[in-house]
Design a protein around this motif. Structure first.
Motif, PDB file in Angstrom:
ATOM      1  N   PRO A  83     -18.404 -20.100  11.832  1.00 43.69           N
ATOM      2  CA  PRO A  83     -18.129 -19.158  11.093  1.00 43.69           C
ATOM      3  C   PRO A  83     -17.315 -18.865   9.912  1.00 43.69           C
TER       4      PRO A  83
ATOM      5  N   LYS B 180     -13.764 -17.272   3.895  1.00 45.09           N
ATOM      6  CA  LYS B 180     -13.799 -16.401   5.269  1.00 45.09           C
ATOM      7  C   LYS B 180     -12.250 -15.813   5.066  1.00 45.09           C
TER       8      LYS B 180
ATOM      9  N   SER C 232     -11.253 -12.939  15.877  1.00 46.51           N
ATOM     10  CA  SER C 232     -12.637 -13.998  16.110  1.00 46.51           C
ATOM     11  C   SER C 232     -13.696 -14.571  14.935  1.00 46.51           C
ATOM     12  N   LEU C 233     -13.640 -14.152  13.746  1.00 43.37           N
ATOM     13  CA  LEU C 233     -14.712 -14.343  12.716  1.00 43.37           C
ATOM     14  C   LEU C 233     -13.786 -15.756  12.126  1.00 43.37           C
TER      15      LEU C 233
ATOM     16  N   ARG D 215     -10.571 -18.038  19.141  1.00 40.30           N
ATOM     17  CA  ARG D 215     -11.799 -17.984  18.556  1.00 40.30           C
ATOM     18  C   ARG D 215     -12.244 -17.655  19.980  1.00 40.30           C
TER      19      ARG D 215
ATOM     20  N   GLN E  91     -10.852  -5.412  12.467  1.00 33.58           N
ATOM     21  CA  GLN E  91     -12.491  -6.033  12.299  1.00 33.58           C
ATOM     22  C   GLN E  91     -13.444  -4.542  12.483  1.00 33.58           C
TER      23      GLN E  91
ATOM     24  N   ALA F 100     -14.973  -2.693   9.908  1.00 34.07           N
ATOM     25  CA  ALA F 100     -17.173  -3.088  10.101  1.00 34.07           C
ATOM     26  C   ALA F 100     -17.614  -1.291  10.084  1.00 34.07           C
TER      27      ALA F 100
ATOM     28  N   ILE G 119     -23.483 -14.576   4.458  1.00 29.99           N
ATOM     29  CA  ILE G 119     -23.148 -14.992   5.870  1.00 29.99           C
ATOM     30  C   ILE G 119     -22.891 -16.014   5.809  1.00 29.99           C
TER      31      ILE G 119
ATOM     32  N   ARG H  97     -20.625 -20.426   6.749  1.00 25.03           N
ATOM     33  CA  ARG H  97     -20.322 -21.668   7.998  1.00 25.03           C
ATOM     34  C   ARG H  97     -19.312 -22.411   6.849  1.00 25.03           C
TER      35      ARG H  97
ATOM     36  N   PRO I  57     -29.589  -9.021  10.417  1.00 24.89           N
ATOM     37  CA  PRO I  57     -29.060  -8.255   9.268  1.00 24.89           C
ATOM     38  C   PRO I  57     -27.743  -8.192   9.908  1.00 24.89           C
ATOM     39  N   PHE I  58     -27.812  -8.311  11.295  1.00 30.99           N
ATOM     40  CA  PHE I  58     -26.412  -8.610  12.272  1.00 30.99           C
ATOM     41  C   PHE I  58     -26.147  -9.907  12.360  1.00 30.99           C
TER      42      PHE I  58
ATOM     43  N   PRO J 118     -24.501 -16.828  18.266  1.00 32.45           N
ATOM     44  CA  PRO J 118     -22.932 -16.487  19.100  1.00 32.45           C
ATOM     45  C   PRO J 118     -22.209 -15.689  17.974  1.00 32.45           C
TER      46      PRO J 118
ATOM     47  N   LEU K 266     -24.392  -0.766  18.941  1.00 34.67           N
ATOM     48  CA  LEU K 266     -23.312   0.267  19.334  1.00 34.67           C
ATOM     49  C   LEU K 266     -24.185   0.849  17.711  1.00 34.67           C
ATOM     50  N   VAL K 267     -23.963   0.205  16.572  1.00 31.28           N
ATOM     51  CA  VAL K 267     -23.959   0.835  14.735  1.00 31.28           C
ATOM     52  C   VAL K 267     -25.294   1.525  15.162  1.00 31.28           C
TER      53      VAL K 267
HETATM   54  C1  HEM Z   1     -23.695  -1.361   9.578  1.00 34.65           C
HETATM   55  C2  HEM Z   1     -23.116  -2.354  10.652  1.00 34.65           C
HETATM   56  C3  HEM Z   1     -22.791  -3.387  10.678  1.00 34.65           C
HETATM   57  C4  HEM Z   1     -23.524  -4.964   9.716  1.00 34.65           C
HETATM   58  C5  HEM Z   1     -24.728  -4.484   9.317  1.00 34.65           C
HETATM   59  C6  HEM Z   1     -22.767  -5.419  10.560  1.00 34.65           C
HETATM   60  C7  HEM Z   1     -23.071  -6.836  10.405  1.00 34.65           C
HETATM   61  C8  HEM Z   1     -22.275  -8.463  11.192  1.00 34.65           C
HETATM   62  C9  HEM Z   1     -22.127  -9.511  10.591  1.00 34.65           C
HETATM   63  C10 HEM Z   1     -23.576 -10.042   9.501  1.00 34.65           C
HETATM   64  C11 HEM Z   1     -21.593 -10.669  10.951  1.00 34.65           C
HETATM   65  C12 HEM Z   1     -21.384 -11.805  11.458  1.00 34.65           C
HETATM   66  C13 HEM Z   1     -20.465 -11.882  10.026  1.00 34.65           C
HETATM   67  C14 HEM Z   1     -20.354 -13.691   9.416  1.00 34.65           C
HETATM   68  O1  HEM Z   1     -21.255 -14.350  10.363  1.00 34.65           O
HETATM   69  O2  HEM Z   1     -19.504 -13.943   8.420  1.00 34.65           O
HETATM   70  C15 HEM Z   1     -20.622  -9.359  11.994  1.00 34.65           C
HETATM   71  C16 HEM Z   1     -19.712  -9.883  12.710  1.00 34.65           C
HETATM   72  C17 HEM Z   1     -18.615  -9.400  13.339  1.00 34.65           C
HETATM   73  N1  HEM Z   1     -18.711  -7.558  13.712  1.00 34.65           N
HETATM   74 FE1  HEM Z   1     -20.663  -6.729  12.454  1.00 34.65          FE
HETATM   75  N2  HEM Z   1     -21.997  -5.408  11.973  1.00 34.65           N
HETATM   76  C18 HEM Z   1     -22.203  -4.432  11.077  1.00 34.65           C
HETATM   77  C19 HEM Z   1     -20.652  -3.510  11.963  1.00 34.65           C
HETATM   78  C20 HEM Z   1     -19.578  -3.284  12.743  1.00 34.65           C
HETATM   79  C21 HEM Z   1     -19.527  -2.265  13.556  1.00 34.65           C
HETATM   80  C22 HEM Z   1     -18.661  -1.404  13.837  1.00 34.65           C
HETATM   81  C23 HEM Z   1     -18.370  -3.521  14.279  1.00 34.65           C
HETATM   82  C24 HEM Z   1     -16.900  -3.082  15.742  1.00 34.65           C
HETATM   83  C25 HEM Z   1     -17.246  -1.636  16.095  1.00 34.65           C
HETATM   84  C26 HEM Z   1     -18.238  -4.841  14.324  1.00 34.65           C
HETATM   85  C27 HEM Z   1     -18.056  -5.872  15.045  1.00 34.65           C
HETATM   86  C28 HEM Z   1     -17.894  -7.172  14.106  1.00 34.65           C
HETATM   87  C29 HEM Z   1     -17.236  -8.649  15.041  1.00 34.65           C
HETATM   88  C30 HEM Z   1     -15.630  -8.485  15.658  1.00 34.65           C
HETATM   89  C31 HEM Z   1     -17.841  -9.646  14.045  1.00 34.65           C
HETATM   90  C32 HEM Z   1     -17.314 -10.660  14.187  1.00 34.65           C
HETATM   91  C33 HEM Z   1     -18.025 -11.864  15.577  1.00 34.65           C
HETATM   92  C34 HEM Z   1     -17.838 -12.650  15.817  1.00 34.65           C
HETATM   93  O3  HEM Z   1     -16.126 -13.788  15.699  1.00 34.65           O
HETATM   94  O4  HEM Z   1     -18.461 -13.752  16.252  1.00 34.65           O
HETATM   95  N3  HEM Z   1     -19.638  -4.648  13.668  1.00 34.65           N
HETATM   96  N4  HEM Z   1     -21.383  -8.396  11.895  1.00 34.65           N
END
Ligand code: HEM
Length: 433
Positions: free
Chosen positions: A89, A94, A106-107, A114, A251, A255, A313, A315, A372-373, A377, A385-386
């Motif tokens: 990632p 990024k 971590s990202l 990480r 982060q 987010a 997204i 990579r 979407p998320f 890994p 949570l969201v």
């Molecule tokens: C609409 C709300 C959200 C969406 C759609 C979303 C979506 C995503 C996506 C697609 C990624 C991967 C990004 C990548 O690979 O570049 C990601 C990573 C992450 N998100 Fe969310 N996110 C949301 C809200 C949140 C919230 C509220 C938090 C914390 C409370 C959070 C914490 C994280 C973290 C820490 C990562 C990094 C994970 C890693 O390093 O492997 N996100 N999110």
């Protein structure tokens, strides 16, 4: 790919996404992209490229470096499932953007750093659990702030984005850092200023003194370990030398902003679709726990499917990778354009339809073409949570005695395909006396 097609891809797919703002949205640009239907055009461009070149990853020449664009669902899952190695990632773009405000998140880190940062987010956000262990306390905060929001909105008879955003971030600061951070708007402003710089990634120097001030303030809040907040959980967790809690929490604060946009859009979509609204009201009357509102959670997920807040997204390969007809060299970029997979009307009849039932009882990370998320890994640790917090917010607003309704409903006419963009900043809701 011909240079003409590469240019068309950059113009139609990459440019509108960057113009809207990758790390923080630019409201004027979001409005323009909606007015010109540029997000719809981006998906059509991807479909045209697929029709012309097939489904193997396409190598696009862009100004930074060659980038492989993904088309096939299996390739999408392969890339996401094999994170962080060989598909890291921590892509160069990024790293340049996020280092402005969270250089150790971590990202954008690799190896042990990480792993430690990611484990911290997984633990504290309870990433594997549909219902966070502190969900009851969080829902109580959401309900209190939603009531306060309605009190603020009542005199004007209108609920706007600015009001919603202010209430949402009071919730976020209280859940993450405790009541002592409730009024610390400056913290939210500081991270917004840093994110504005991050939108420019390589093109702007970092503002190190602002970043330092922001992190010191955040560390003070975390250090209070206020009962009932995530900071309390953080204090009980032994950190390693490379955990960098304030970078991970930065982060989260960042987010939660797309979380606000998604909840506000979800409210609009729900109020524009009478069938779904009736089902949501039915769920509220059923007495189901506010921490686990299955249908209202599905509303949030479906909203993020229609309007993904991480449209690209990225990579980067950590070594040479064998792929269909050749080798993807180490250091290659990979681009997953999420709206293409979510809105591919050549493959899905629901592409432009609000269909929350598709998510009831289903984890989006288990559905191959919907990310979407993200997935694998590197999937978002807040993917449960969201929707939990968003659904609790929707529930409270719907239960209010002043019946809320969407203004300018033509924008989301349920008899028409939904538009590719839904600018949250201009949505308005009426609150009749
Ligand atoms: C609409 C709300 C959200 C969406 C759609 C979303 C979506 C995503 C996506 C697609 C990624 C991967 C990004 C990548 O690979 O570049 C990601 C990573 C992450 N998100 Fe969310 N996110 C949301 C809200 C949140 C919230 C509220 C938090 C914390 C409370 C959070 C914490 C994280 C973290 C820490 C990562 C990094 C994970 C890693 O390093 O492997 N996100 N999110």
């Amino acid at each position: 790919m011909t240079s003409g097609d590469s240019a068309a891809f950059l113009r139609d797919v990459v440019l509108p996404t960057i113009a809207k703002g990758v790390i923080i949205r630019r409201p004027a640009m979001v409005a323009l992209v909606e007015r010109l239907s540029l997000d719809d055009r981006a998906v059509r461009r991807m479909q045209r490229l697929r029709a012309r070149y097939g489904e193997d990853p396409l190598l696009v020449r862009n100004p930074v470096r060659p980038q492989a664009v993904i088309f096939r669902h299996e390739d999408l899952r392969r890339v996401l499932d094999q994170a962080p190695d060989p598909f890291s990632p921590a892509s160069r773009e990024k790293r340049a953007a996020l280092a402005h405000f969270e250089p150790h998140v971590s990202l954008i880190t690799r190896g042990a750093e990480r792993a430690e940062g990611r484990a911290f987010s997984d633990d504290i956000l309870d990433s594997a659990c549909p219902v966070h262990r502190m969900a009851d306390a969080f829902v109580a905060v959401v309900e209190e702030e939603a009531d306060e929001l309605m009190r603020v909105a009542a005199p004007s008879g209108e609920l706007t984005w600015d009001m919603f955003f202010a209430a949402w971030f009071r919730i976020v600061r209280r859940i993450v850092l405790g009541r002592g951070a409730r009024h610390d708007h400056e913290l939210t402003d500081m991270v917004a200023r840093l994110r504005r710089r991050a939108n420019w990634a390589f093109a702007l120097p970092q503002n190190r003194s602002l970043r330092e001030r922001f992190h010191n303030r955040l560390r003070d809040h975390i250090g209070r370990a206020e009962p009932g907040s995530l900071a309390e959980m953080m204090a009980r967790r032994p950190d390693g030398p490379r955990t960098h809690p304030s970078d991970q929490v930065a982060q989260w604060l960042f987010a939660f902003d797309p979380g606000a946009m998604s909840a506000f859009r979800a409210l609009a979509l729900l109020l524009a679709h009478p069938d779904a609204l009736e089902m949501a009201r039915g769920e509220l009357k059923s007495g189901r726990s506010r921490t686990d509102l299955t249908f209202l959670r599905a509303i949030i997920v479906e909203t993020i499917r229609l309007y993904p807040t991480t449209p690209m997204i990225l990579r980067e390969t950590t070594r040479d990778v064998e792929w269909h007809h050749g080798t993807l060299p180490r250091g290659s970029g990979i681009l997953i354009f999420t709206p293409f997979f979510h809105r591919d009307d050549e493959r899905s009849s629901d592409a432009h339809r609000f269909a929350p039932m598709n998510w009831v009882g289903r984890d989006p990370t288990d559905v191959p073409a919907f990310v979407p998320f993200s997935a694998g890994p590197g999937a978002c640790p807040a993917r449960h949570l969201v929707p939990m917090i968003g659904s609790a917010m929707l529930a409270r607003l719907l239960m209010h005695d002043r019946a809320i309704s969407l203004m300018a409903t033509k924008r989301l006419d349920p008899s028409l395909p939904l538009p590719g963009t839904l600018d949250p900043f201009t949505l308005r809701f009426a609150l009749p006396a």
